[in-house]
Design an enzyme around this catalytic site. Structure first.
Site, PDB file in Angstrom:
ATOM      1  N   GLU A   1      -5.715  -5.765  -3.862  1.00 34.79           N
ATOM      2  CA  GLU A   1      -6.664  -4.693  -4.401  1.00 34.79           C
ATOM      3  C   GLU A   1      -5.907  -4.161  -5.623  1.00 34.79           C
ATOM      4  O   GLU A   1      -6.486  -3.652  -6.476  1.00 34.79           O
ATOM      5  CB  GLU A   1      -6.446  -3.595  -2.986  1.00 34.79           C
ATOM      6  CG  GLU A   1      -7.001  -4.143  -2.150  1.00 34.79           C
ATOM      7  CD  GLU A   1      -6.386  -4.679  -0.994  1.00 34.79           C
ATOM      8  OE1 GLU A   1      -6.664  -4.625   0.192  1.00 34.79           O
ATOM      9  OE2 GLU A   1      -5.333  -5.410  -1.327  1.00 34.79           O
TER      10      GLU A   1
ATOM     11  N   CYS B   1      -4.676  -1.697   3.319  1.00 32.94           N
ATOM     12  CA  CYS B   1      -3.553  -1.127   3.821  1.00 32.94           C
ATOM     13  C   CYS B   1      -3.635   0.519   3.287  1.00 32.94           C
ATOM     14  O   CYS B   1      -4.473   0.813   2.597  1.00 32.94           O
ATOM     15  CB  CYS B   1      -2.455  -1.693   3.513  1.00 32.94           C
ATOM     16  SG  CYS B   1      -1.724  -1.855   2.081  1.00 32.94           S
TER      17      CYS B   1
END
Length: 174
Positions: free
Chosen positions: A79, A107
Site C-alpha cells: 500500500e 495494517c
C-alpha cells in the site's frame, strides 16, 4: 518505470472497456486481479505476496507490492509503495477521490497513510486476523475521533488472495 506505466495504462484501458457497460463490481474485480499479479511479483522476490494499486478517474495511478525484506525497510508495504507512486504521478500528497485495491486487509501503518492521503475507498481481498485495521482486529475508519473516513469493501477475490498467502507460507515452512 516506462514498462510498468505501459502495463498499467494497458490494464486500465482493458478494465475500463470491459466494465463500460458493466458494473462497479466488474471494474473492482479487474483491478483486484491486477493487484493479485503484483502480489505474485512480491512472492517471486521472496516477499509476503501482497499487491496494491491506486485508481483515480478510472486509471491506475500507482502500483506497489511488498518489499520490506529486499529494501530493508519495515514500511515498504504494498500500500505504501502504491501511495508513493500515485502521489508522485498525481503531483500531490492528497489522493482525494482515489480507490486503493489491495490483496490483504491493510495494517495500522497503512491505514494511517491511507488516511493522510485522503483515499476515498479501499477494496481488499483477504481479511487479516492478526493485523487488519479495517475491521478484523481494529476498525480505524470507524473511529469517530479520527478526521478521515474511507468506504471499505472487503473480501473481493479473497479466495485467490488467501491461496497466494497459503502457498507462500507453505513453501517457506518446507
Amino acid at each position: 518505470m516506462v514498462l510498468r506505466e505501459t502495463r498499467s495504462m494497458e490494464i486500465s484501458k482493458q478494465i475500463a472497456a470491459a466494465s463500460a457497460a458493466g458494473t462497479e463490481q466488474e471494474a473492482d474485480a479487474g483491478f483486484m486481479r491486477r493487484a493479485l499479479e503484483l502480489a505474485g511479483q512480491a512472492a517471486a522476490a521472496g516477499e509476503v505476496p501482497v499487491g496494491a494499486l491506486i485508481v483515480h478517474g478510472g486509471a491506475i495511478v500507482g502500483e506497489g507490492w511488498n518489499r520490506p525484506i529486499g529494501s530493508v525497510d519495515a514500511s515498504a508495504h504494498a500500500e505504501i509503495g502504491a501511495i508513493r507512486e500515485a502521489c508522485q504521478r498525481m503531483g500531490n500528497y492528497r489522493l482525494t477521490g482515489a480507490t486503493l485495491y489491495v490483496t490483504l486487509e491493510p495494517c495500522v501503518m497503512c491505514v494511517g497513510a491511507i488516511m493522510h492521503a485522503r483515499i476515498a475507498r479501499i477494496v481488499y481481498g483477504a481479511a487479516d486476523s492478526k493485523t487488519g485495521a479495517c475491521g478484523s482486529v481494529v476498525d480505524l475508519f470507524a473511529e469517530e475521533r479520527l478526521n478521515h473516513h474511507a468506504a471499505v469493501t472487503g473480501g473481493l477475490l479473497a479466495d485467490e488472495s488467501v491461496a497466494l498467502l497459503r502457498a507462500f507460507f507453505a513453501a517457506r515452512r518446507r
